[in-house]
Scaffold this motif. Structure first.
Motif, PDB file in Angstrom:
ATOM      1  N   ARG A   8       3.730 -59.542  33.252  1.00  0.00           N
ATOM      2  CA  ARG A   8       4.689 -58.088  33.150  1.00  0.00           C
ATOM      3  C   ARG A   8       3.822 -57.131  32.383  1.00  0.00           C
ATOM      4  NH1 ARG A   8       9.681 -60.538  31.373  1.00  0.00           N
ATOM      5  NH2 ARG A   8       8.519 -61.718  30.362  1.00  0.00           N
ATOM      6  N   ILE A   9       3.287 -56.025  32.843  1.00  0.00           N
ATOM      7  CA  ILE A   9       2.759 -55.083  32.132  1.00  0.00           C
ATOM      8  C   ILE A   9       3.236 -53.804  32.431  1.00  0.00           C
ATOM      9  CG2 ILE A   9       1.448 -54.599  34.384  1.00  0.00           C
ATOM     10  CD1 ILE A   9      -1.387 -54.713  32.014  1.00  0.00           C
ATOM     11  N   GLY A  10       3.633 -52.717  31.473  1.00  0.00           N
ATOM     12  CA  GLY A  10       3.521 -51.211  30.848  1.00  0.00           C
ATOM     13  C   GLY A  10       3.406 -50.788  30.689  1.00  0.00           C
ATOM     14  N   VAL A  11       2.245 -49.315  30.673  1.00  0.00           N
ATOM     15  CA  VAL A  11       1.894 -48.421  30.322  1.00  0.00           C
ATOM     16  C   VAL A  11       2.585 -47.253  29.727  1.00  0.00           C
ATOM     17  CG1 VAL A  11       1.241 -47.584  32.705  1.00  0.00           C
ATOM     18  CG2 VAL A  11      -0.469 -48.052  30.392  1.00  0.00           C
ATOM     19  N   ASP A  12       2.185 -46.355  29.203  1.00  0.00           N
ATOM     20  CA  ASP A  12       2.918 -44.690  28.867  1.00  0.00           C
ATOM     21  C   ASP A  12       1.424 -44.576  28.052  1.00  0.00           C
ATOM     22  OD1 ASP A  12       4.844 -42.892  28.808  1.00  0.00           O
ATOM     23  OD2 ASP A  12       5.172 -43.467  27.044  1.00  0.00           O
ATOM     24  N   VAL A  13       2.252 -42.980  28.439  1.00  0.00           N
ATOM     25  CA  VAL A  13       0.593 -42.245  28.157  1.00  0.00           C
ATOM     26  C   VAL A  13       0.849 -40.855  27.919  1.00  0.00           C
ATOM     27  CG1 VAL A  13      -1.540 -40.676  28.891  1.00  0.00           C
ATOM     28  CG2 VAL A  13      -0.851 -42.759  29.954  1.00  0.00           C
ATOM     29  N   LEU A  52       5.939 -44.253  18.933  1.00  0.00           N
ATOM     30  CA  LEU A  52       6.906 -44.790  18.890  1.00  0.00           C
ATOM     31  C   LEU A  52       7.407 -45.170  19.569  1.00  0.00           C
ATOM     32  CD1 LEU A  52       8.093 -44.027  15.771  1.00  0.00           C
ATOM     33  CD2 LEU A  52       7.665 -46.563  15.963  1.00  0.00           C
ATOM     34  N   TRP A  53       7.329 -43.701  20.531  1.00  0.00           N
ATOM     35  CA  TRP A  53       7.665 -43.244  21.935  1.00  0.00           C
ATOM     36  C   TRP A  53       6.921 -44.391  23.104  1.00  0.00           C
ATOM     37  CZ3 TRP A  53      11.963 -43.250  24.360  1.00  0.00           C
ATOM     38  CH2 TRP A  53      12.074 -42.786  25.597  1.00  0.00           C
ATOM     39  N   THR A  54       6.001 -43.519  23.628  1.00  0.00           N
ATOM     40  CA  THR A  54       5.153 -44.865  24.179  1.00  0.00           C
ATOM     41  C   THR A  54       4.904 -46.298  23.681  1.00  0.00           C
ATOM     42  OG1 THR A  54       3.097 -44.704  22.659  1.00  0.00           O
ATOM     43  CG2 THR A  54       3.070 -43.318  24.425  1.00  0.00           C
ATOM     44  N   LEU A  55       5.629 -47.242  22.342  1.00  0.00           N
ATOM     45  CA  LEU A  55       5.046 -48.135  22.800  1.00  0.00           C
ATOM     46  C   LEU A  55       7.003 -48.708  23.325  1.00  0.00           C
ATOM     47  CD1 LEU A  55       4.737 -48.713  18.870  1.00  0.00           C
ATOM     48  CD2 LEU A  55       3.058 -49.624  20.725  1.00  0.00           C
ATOM     49  N   LYS A  56       8.065 -47.951  23.149  1.00  0.00           N
ATOM     50  CA  LYS A  56       9.269 -48.472  24.353  1.00  0.00           C
ATOM     51  C   LYS A  56       8.685 -48.105  25.234  1.00  0.00           C
ATOM     52  CE  LYS A  56      11.755 -47.004  19.026  1.00  0.00           C
ATOM     53  NZ  LYS A  56      13.121 -47.285  19.184  1.00  0.00           N
ATOM     54  N   GLU A  57       8.559 -47.052  25.467  1.00  0.00           N
ATOM     55  CA  GLU A  57       8.443 -46.638  27.555  1.00  0.00           C
ATOM     56  C   GLU A  57       7.478 -47.653  28.244  1.00  0.00           C
ATOM     57  OE1 GLU A  57       9.356 -44.584  30.578  1.00  0.00           O
ATOM     58  OE2 GLU A  57      10.427 -44.496  28.252  1.00  0.00           O
ATOM     59  N   SER A  58       7.151 -48.449  27.349  1.00  0.00           N
ATOM     60  CA  SER A  58       5.253 -49.070  27.760  1.00  0.00           C
ATOM     61  C   SER A  58       6.669 -50.968  28.117  1.00  0.00           C
ATOM     62  CB  SER A  58       4.351 -49.572  26.765  1.00  0.00           C
ATOM     63  OG  SER A  58       4.321 -50.670  25.825  1.00  0.00           O
ATOM     64  N   TRP A  59       7.055 -51.193  27.196  1.00  0.00           N
ATOM     65  CA  TRP A  59       8.173 -51.862  26.808  1.00  0.00           C
ATOM     66  C   TRP A  59       9.074 -51.796  27.982  1.00  0.00           C
ATOM     67  CZ3 TRP A  59      13.246 -53.844  25.269  1.00  0.00           C
ATOM     68  CH2 TRP A  59      13.458 -55.272  25.737  1.00  0.00           C
ATOM     69  N   LEU A  60       9.512 -50.975  27.824  1.00  0.00           N
ATOM     70  CA  LEU A  60      10.934 -50.742  29.007  1.00  0.00           C
ATOM     71  C   LEU A  60      10.562 -50.347  30.700  1.00  0.00           C
ATOM     72  CD1 LEU A  60      12.910 -47.803  27.211  1.00  0.00           C
ATOM     73  CD2 LEU A  60      13.439 -49.801  27.543  1.00  0.00           C
ATOM     74  N   PHE A 101       1.261 -55.527  22.356  1.00  0.00           N
ATOM     75  CA  PHE A 101       1.102 -54.005  22.449  1.00  0.00           C
ATOM     76  C   PHE A 101      -0.056 -53.544  21.606  1.00  0.00           C
ATOM     77  CE2 PHE A 101       5.628 -55.145  21.466  1.00  0.00           C
ATOM     78  CZ  PHE A 101       6.299 -54.181  23.093  1.00  0.00           C
ATOM     79  N   LEU A 102      -0.555 -53.106  22.807  1.00  0.00           N
ATOM     80  CA  LEU A 102      -1.999 -51.994  22.301  1.00  0.00           C
ATOM     81  C   LEU A 102      -1.613 -50.424  22.609  1.00  0.00           C
ATOM     82  CD1 LEU A 102      -4.483 -54.181  24.523  1.00  0.00           C
ATOM     83  CD2 LEU A 102      -4.279 -54.252  22.027  1.00  0.00           C
ATOM     84  N   CYS A 115       1.858 -52.644  27.038  1.00  0.00           N
ATOM     85  CA  CYS A 115       3.172 -54.062  27.082  1.00  0.00           C
ATOM     86  C   CYS A 115       2.512 -54.905  27.493  1.00  0.00           C
ATOM     87  CB  CYS A 115       3.889 -53.334  26.714  1.00  0.00           C
ATOM     88  SG  CYS A 115       5.194 -55.115  26.293  1.00  0.00           S
ATOM     89  N   THR A 116       2.436 -55.739  27.447  1.00  0.00           N
ATOM     90  CA  THR A 116       2.237 -57.410  28.394  1.00  0.00           C
ATOM     91  C   THR A 116       2.980 -58.662  27.989  1.00  0.00           C
ATOM     92  OG1 THR A 116       1.051 -58.190  30.242  1.00  0.00           O
ATOM     93  CG2 THR A 116      -0.219 -57.863  28.123  1.00  0.00           C
ATOM     94  N   ASP A 117       3.068 -59.157  28.764  1.00  0.00           N
ATOM     95  CA  ASP A 117       3.535 -61.200  27.736  1.00  0.00           C
ATOM     96  C   ASP A 117       2.297 -61.881  28.212  1.00  0.00           C
ATOM     97  OD1 ASP A 117       3.364 -60.814  30.768  1.00  0.00           O
ATOM     98  OD2 ASP A 117       5.784 -61.785  31.523  1.00  0.00           O
ATOM     99  N   GLN A 118       1.369 -61.447  28.451  1.00  0.00           N
ATOM    100  CA  GLN A 118       0.430 -62.258  28.493  1.00  0.00           C
ATOM    101  C   GLN A 118      -0.635 -61.332  27.186  1.00  0.00           C
ATOM    102  OE1 GLN A 118      -0.543 -64.359  31.556  1.00  0.00           O
ATOM    103  NE2 GLN A 118       0.502 -64.154  31.941  1.00  0.00           N
ATOM    104  N   THR A 119      -1.487 -62.922  26.493  1.00  0.00           N
ATOM    105  CA  THR A 119      -2.858 -62.365  26.224  1.00  0.00           C
ATOM    106  C   THR A 119      -3.288 -61.051  26.234  1.00  0.00           C
ATOM    107  OG1 THR A 119      -2.812 -65.063  24.917  1.00  0.00           O
ATOM    108  CG2 THR A 119      -4.839 -62.765  24.126  1.00  0.00           C
TER     109      THR A 119
END
Length: 150
Positions: A8-13, A52-60, A101-102, A115-119
């Motif tokens: 599972r992976i998400g990205v926000d810019v 903060l917003w980009t981290l939250k949005e990447s997880w969502l 998170f990166l 954000c991802t659920d893998q290394t």
């Protein structure tokens, strides 16, 4: 866009010069995040909100719910210069996973959160694409990463 295999992976810019209104801060940040934001000098608050917003949005995006899960149900803290600490509302079934998170700076004015659920390698390959032109390598600059979150 972020691409991964069996993850599972998400990205926000977001642009760092994005204007932020006080009403948005109250809807998006937890009480502790808002308190930490207000403790910063005024000139640093806009950037911190975008971080903060980009981290939250990447997880969502990684969990696929969009804003059906309120952003205030997750909290991020910057415990050291380059370390992200994430906390989730434990009642959310979506929190199950080994979330990482990166955050990267791209082009000096855009912040990217993954954000991802893998290394994850802290050095992903990135390309900038322009419509009707070739893709060009783009060099991300790592800003922060998290320890494995459970």
């Amino acid at each position: 866009m972020a691409v991964g295999r069996d993850t599972r992976i998400g990205v926000d810019v977001e642009s760092l010069d994005r204007p932020i209104g006080a009403a948005v801060v109250g809807r998006v940040l937890t009480a502790d995040e808002a308190k930490a934001l207000c403790a910063l000098p005024a000139e640093q608050r806009g950037r911190r909100f975008v971080e903060l917003w980009t981290l939250k949005e990447s997880w969502l995006k990684a969990i696929g719910t969009g804003l059906d899960v309120p952003p205030r149900r997750m909290e991020f803290a910057f415990v050291e210069r380059a370390l992200i600490q994430a906390k989730f509302d434990e009642s959310l079934i979506e929190t199950i996973g080994n979330w990482q998170f990166l955050q990267f700076m791209m082009g000096g004015s855009r912040l990217v959160a993954i954000c991802t659920d893998q290394t994850v390698s802290p050095a992903p390959r990135c390309w900038r694409t322009l419509p009707l032109e070739h893709a060009m390598p783009d060099q991300p600059v790592l800003s922060r990463c998290s320890q494995r979150v459970r």
